[in-house]
Design a protein around this motif. Structure first.
Motif, mmCIF file in Angstrom:
data_model
loop_
_atom_site.group_PDB
_atom_site.id
_atom_site.type_symbol
_atom_site.label_atom_id
_atom_site.label_comp_id
_atom_site.label_asym_id
_atom_site.label_seq_id
_atom_site.Cartn_x
_atom_site.Cartn_y
_atom_site.Cartn_z
ATOM 1 N N ALA A 124 -31.503 -4.098 19.478
ATOM 2 C CA ALA A 124 -31.853 -4.667 20.781
ATOM 3 C C ALA A 124 -30.771 -5.614 21.274
ATOM 4 C CB ALA A 124 -33.195 -5.389 20.712
ATOM 5 N N ASP A 125 -30.106 -6.311 20.366
ATOM 6 C CA ASP A 125 -29.016 -7.214 20.743
ATOM 7 C C ASP A 125 -27.847 -6.414 21.316
ATOM 8 O OD1 ASP A 125 -30.402 -9.523 19.703
ATOM 9 O OD2 ASP A 125 -29.799 -8.871 17.703
ATOM 10 N N VAL A 126 -27.512 -5.330 20.645
ATOM 11 C CA VAL A 126 -26.436 -4.448 21.108
ATOM 12 C C VAL A 126 -26.813 -3.833 22.447
ATOM 13 C CG1 VAL A 126 -25.144 -2.334 20.603
ATOM 14 C CG2 VAL A 126 -25.609 -3.983 18.766
ATOM 15 N N GLY A 127 -28.038 -3.349 22.556
ATOM 16 C CA GLY A 127 -28.494 -2.723 23.793
ATOM 17 C C GLY A 127 -28.449 -3.660 24.978
ATOM 18 N N ALA A 128 -28.869 -4.905 24.795
ATOM 19 C CA ALA A 128 -28.845 -5.881 25.881
ATOM 20 C C ALA A 128 -27.424 -6.151 26.338
ATOM 21 C CB ALA A 128 -29.518 -7.178 25.445
ATOM 22 N N ALA A 129 -26.514 -6.299 25.376
ATOM 23 C CA ALA A 129 -25.109 -6.544 25.725
ATOM 24 C C ALA A 129 -24.553 -5.392 26.544
ATOM 25 C CB ALA A 129 -24.285 -6.741 24.456
ATOM 26 N N LEU A 130 -24.724 -4.190 26.057
ATOM 27 C CA LEU A 130 -24.158 -3.023 26.739
ATOM 28 C C LEU A 130 -24.787 -2.833 28.119
ATOM 29 C CD1 LEU A 130 -23.864 -0.555 23.726
ATOM 30 C CD2 LEU A 130 -22.098 -2.062 24.679
ATOM 31 N N ALA A 131 -26.102 -3.062 28.227
ATOM 32 C CA ALA A 131 -26.774 -2.916 29.522
ATOM 33 C C ALA A 131 -26.270 -3.934 30.538
ATOM 34 C CB ALA A 131 -28.288 -3.055 29.337
ATOM 35 N N ALA A 132 -25.819 -5.090 30.049
ATOM 36 C CA ALA A 132 -25.316 -6.138 30.941
ATOM 37 C C ALA A 132 -23.827 -5.997 31.240
ATOM 38 C CB ALA A 132 -25.579 -7.505 30.311
ATOM 39 N N GLY A 133 -23.158 -5.072 30.563
ATOM 40 C CA GLY A 133 -21.719 -4.932 30.754
ATOM 41 C C GLY A 133 -20.902 -5.832 29.857
ATOM 42 N N ALA A 134 -21.524 -6.392 28.834
ATOM 43 C CA ALA A 134 -20.844 -7.238 27.856
ATOM 44 C C ALA A 134 -20.461 -6.404 26.641
ATOM 45 C CB ALA A 134 -21.757 -8.393 27.439
ATOM 46 N N ARG A 135 -19.673 -6.989 25.762
ATOM 47 C CA ARG A 135 -19.355 -6.358 24.479
ATOM 48 C C ARG A 135 -20.400 -6.798 23.459
ATOM 49 N NH1 ARG A 135 -14.056 -7.767 22.359
ATOM 50 N NH2 ARG A 135 -14.511 -6.126 20.884
ATOM 51 N N ALA A 136 -20.497 -6.053 22.374
ATOM 52 C CA ALA A 136 -21.485 -6.377 21.346
ATOM 53 C C ALA A 136 -20.883 -6.219 19.964
ATOM 54 C CB ALA A 136 -22.706 -5.456 21.480
ATOM 55 N N VAL A 137 -21.330 -7.086 19.062
ATOM 56 C CA VAL A 137 -20.989 -6.974 17.648
ATOM 57 C C VAL A 137 -22.290 -7.120 16.868
ATOM 58 C CG1 VAL A 137 -19.632 -7.845 15.721
ATOM 59 C CG2 VAL A 137 -18.713 -8.027 18.048
ATOM 60 N N LEU A 138 -22.569 -6.152 16.029
ATOM 61 C CA LEU A 138 -23.758 -6.159 15.179
ATOM 62 C C LEU A 138 -23.377 -6.697 13.805
ATOM 63 C CD1 LEU A 138 -26.781 -5.117 14.992
ATOM 64 C CD2 LEU A 138 -25.803 -3.091 13.890
ATOM 65 N N VAL A 139 -24.173 -7.647 13.319
ATOM 66 C CA VAL A 139 -24.024 -8.151 11.956
ATOM 67 C C VAL A 139 -25.302 -7.747 11.217
ATOM 68 C CG1 VAL A 139 -23.634 -10.162 10.489
ATOM 69 C CG2 VAL A 139 -22.636 -10.089 12.796
ATOM 70 N N PRO A 140 -25.271 -6.610 10.530
ATOM 71 C CA PRO A 140 -26.499 -6.101 9.899
ATOM 72 C C PRO A 140 -27.048 -7.037 8.827
ATOM 73 C CG PRO A 140 -24.809 -4.399 9.998
ATOM 74 C CD PRO A 140 -24.146 -5.698 10.347
ATOM 75 N N THR A 141 -28.365 -7.039 8.746
ATOM 76 C CA THR A 141 -29.104 -7.746 7.700
ATOM 77 C C THR A 141 -30.022 -6.711 7.046
ATOM 78 O OG1 THR A 141 -30.978 -8.333 9.119
ATOM 79 C CG2 THR A 141 -29.088 -9.867 9.103
#
Length: 176
Positions: A124-141
């Motif tokens: 969801a963090d990645v999706g929100a970034a991409l939907a807003a036109g931002a970049r995203a970095v996932l740090v898996p847990t």
């Protein structure tokens, strides 16, 4: 990048589901150092956090404010806080993966969303970034699903920890 926006639970503090007790706030390893490093570089830092516990009646707005104040005390100051109090079925524009909080954070900071990176621990963090036109970095847990990691590898970036996530955010490198 002019701003880095962090998910709260599982990203900068250990996830305590529906936390209403400020004494349970515990930063993840390296969070303070990463945030201070960004501040020294003149990069704005913010928080974008789904908090459906309010909609579910599991926490009060006052309890959320107290928990966020503790996060701010331990890791702040943050240049913007964006919180979605809605449940998953409420149809709001702010709950991640919708772009609302990322767009609001960018507006509050006076930057274009494309100058922001969102760092989080779930899809969801990645999706929100991409939907807003931002970049995203996932740090898996341990709670990050394999398909979320695969999606992030293809459409964003994946890092092993917060330090590497910030290196990717500032340097543009993408890791597998």
């Amino acid at each position: 990048m002019r701003a880095v926006l962090f998910d709260r639970d599982g990203t900068i503090v250990h996830d305590v589901p529906y936390n209403r007790d400020p004494d349970l706030v515990a930063p993840v390893d390296g969070a303070r150092e990463v945030l201070d490093s960004l501040r020294r570089r003149g990069v704005a830092v913010g928080v974008v956090s789904n908090q459906s516990g309010i909609a579910r009646g599991l926490i009060t707005p006052e309890q959320l404010t107290a928990v966020n104040a503790r996060v701010d005390e331990l890791l702040g100051p943050f240049d913007t806080w964006q919180v979605c109090p809605h449940g998953s079925g409420d149809g709001c524009a702010c709950r991640k993966p919708a772009p609302g909080m990322v767009l609001a954070a960018a507006a509050a900071l006076g930057v274009d969303p494309s100058a922001c990176v969102v760092i989080g621990d779930i899809g969801a963090d990645v999706g929100a970034a991409l939907a807003a036109g931002a970049r995203a970095v996932l740090v898996p847990t341990p709670v990050t699903r394999a398909e979320e990691v695969a999606f992030a590898r293809e459409h964003a970036a994946v890092a092993s920890d917060l330090g590497q996530a910030v290196e990717i955010a500032l340097g543009g490198a993408v890791t597998a």
